[in-house]
Design a protein around this motif. Sequence first.
Motif, PDB file in Angstrom:
ATOM      1  N   LYS A   1       0.805  -1.221   0.000  1.00  0.00           N
ATOM      2  CA  LYS A   1       0.000   0.000   0.000  1.00  0.00           C
ATOM      3  C   LYS A   1       0.839   1.273   0.000  1.00  0.00           C
ATOM      4  O   LYS A   1       0.292   2.378   0.080  1.00  0.00           O
ATOM      5  CB  LYS A   1      -0.960  -0.005   1.189  1.00  0.00           C
TER       6      LYS A   1
ATOM      7  N   GLN B   1      -2.261  -9.149  -5.287  1.00  0.00           N
ATOM      8  CA  GLN B   1      -2.378  -8.374  -4.056  1.00  0.00           C
ATOM      9  C   GLN B   1      -2.212  -6.883  -4.320  1.00  0.00           C
ATOM     10  O   GLN B   1      -2.923  -6.055  -3.765  1.00  0.00           O
ATOM     11  CB  GLN B   1      -1.312  -8.832  -3.048  1.00  0.00           C
TER      12      GLN B   1
ATOM     13  N   PHE C   1      -5.388  -5.450  -5.868  1.00  0.00           N
ATOM     14  CA  PHE C   1      -6.450  -5.290  -4.871  1.00  0.00           C
ATOM     15  C   PHE C   1      -6.197  -4.063  -4.003  1.00  0.00           C
ATOM     16  O   PHE C   1      -7.109  -3.298  -3.688  1.00  0.00           O
ATOM     17  CB  PHE C   1      -6.545  -6.532  -3.977  1.00  0.00           C
ATOM     18  N   ALA C   2      -4.932  -3.884  -3.596  1.00  0.00           N
ATOM     19  CA  ALA C   2      -4.581  -2.772  -2.710  1.00  0.00           C
ATOM     20  C   ALA C   2      -4.823  -1.426  -3.381  1.00  0.00           C
ATOM     21  O   ALA C   2      -5.198  -0.448  -2.723  1.00  0.00           O
ATOM     22  CB  ALA C   2      -3.127  -2.895  -2.273  1.00  0.00           C
TER      23      ALA C   2
ATOM     24  N   ASP D   1      -8.884  -0.898  -3.774  1.00  0.00           N
ATOM     25  CA  ASP D   1      -9.658  -0.733  -2.541  1.00  0.00           C
ATOM     26  C   ASP D   1      -8.724  -0.335  -1.404  1.00  0.00           C
ATOM     27  O   ASP D   1      -7.953  -1.151  -0.907  1.00  0.00           O
ATOM     28  CB  ASP D   1     -10.379  -2.039  -2.208  1.00  0.00           C
TER      29      ASP D   1
ATOM     30  N   ASN E   1      -9.374   0.162   1.559  1.00  0.00           N
ATOM     31  CA  ASN E   1      -9.737  -0.520   2.807  1.00  0.00           C
ATOM     32  C   ASN E   1      -9.418  -2.016   2.772  1.00  0.00           C
ATOM     33  O   ASN E   1      -9.670  -2.730   3.741  1.00  0.00           O
ATOM     34  CB  ASN E   1     -11.229  -0.334   3.095  1.00  0.00           C
ATOM     35  N   TYR E   2      -8.889  -2.464   1.651  1.00  0.00           N
ATOM     36  CA  TYR E   2      -8.598  -3.890   1.496  1.00  0.00           C
ATOM     37  C   TYR E   2      -7.512  -4.316   2.486  1.00  0.00           C
ATOM     38  O   TYR E   2      -6.451  -3.694   2.572  1.00  0.00           O
ATOM     39  CB  TYR E   2      -8.144  -4.165   0.065  1.00  0.00           C
ATOM     40  N   GLU E   3      -7.782  -5.370   3.233  1.00  0.00           N
ATOM     41  CA  GLU E   3      -6.826  -5.886   4.215  1.00  0.00           C
ATOM     42  C   GLU E   3      -5.973  -6.969   3.572  1.00  0.00           C
ATOM     43  O   GLU E   3      -6.436  -8.091   3.324  1.00  0.00           O
ATOM     44  CB  GLU E   3      -7.579  -6.438   5.435  1.00  0.00           C
ATOM     45  N   THR E   4      -4.741  -6.634   3.297  1.00  0.00           N
ATOM     46  CA  THR E   4      -3.859  -7.565   2.595  1.00  0.00           C
ATOM     47  C   THR E   4      -3.327  -8.676   3.497  1.00  0.00           C
ATOM     48  O   THR E   4      -3.077  -9.786   3.028  1.00  0.00           O
ATOM     49  CB  THR E   4      -2.664  -6.807   1.995  1.00  0.00           C
TER      50      THR E   4
END
Length: 205
Positions: A107, A175, A178-179, A182, A184-187
């Motif tokens: 992130k 990953q 996704f980061a 979003d 708020n995405y929790e990796t």
Amino acid sequence: MPADVTPKKRRTQVERREKAEAKLIGAATDLVARKGFDGFSLAEVGDLAGFSRGLPGHYFGSKIELQNRVAEYVVSEFYKDAAELPVRERGIQRINDLIRHYIKVSKLERVKALTFLFTQAQIEESLKKTMTRLHNQAISTLKQEIEIGIESGNIRSDVDPLLQAGVIYAFLRGQLAFAVLDTNYETVPLGEAFISNLKQSIAAK
């Protein structure tokens, strides 16, 4: 001049250029992360770095070449940080450590910039060549660690190093996407689930 005063060493022209290039690359990385590939100009890079608007063009020639350097910078920072990770057992444990490190930095703004550049590489041939080389470097690093794990006995001998390296790298690249999509995405939870599945899949019994 007093005897105990040592004259300051003057930076050479090469050192001054290297420092300026580093600042320009840092500024370009920030702009890519915030505005995407086409959302800024070379002049903005110069402004943000605190130099003349024409200096980025003078040093790098083109926007695409500067962005090639951005990609190389982001990847080199990852490997530099990874080299400082505590050295534990090579093979499966080292792979797990690299996965966790990758997820930890996913992130960061500079990594977000790299994700944008991966996408742009589909249509920019010069950038595609750079990204392909960096992609192969990542695959090679993982493949080598799998081979070490097989030799040391903590990874099964029937595991295909190149194929498994591709599986791991594909997960890590996903990953990043996704980061970026979003905030708020929790990796971490998904990363730990992947590590758990990886252990069951390739670790020697």
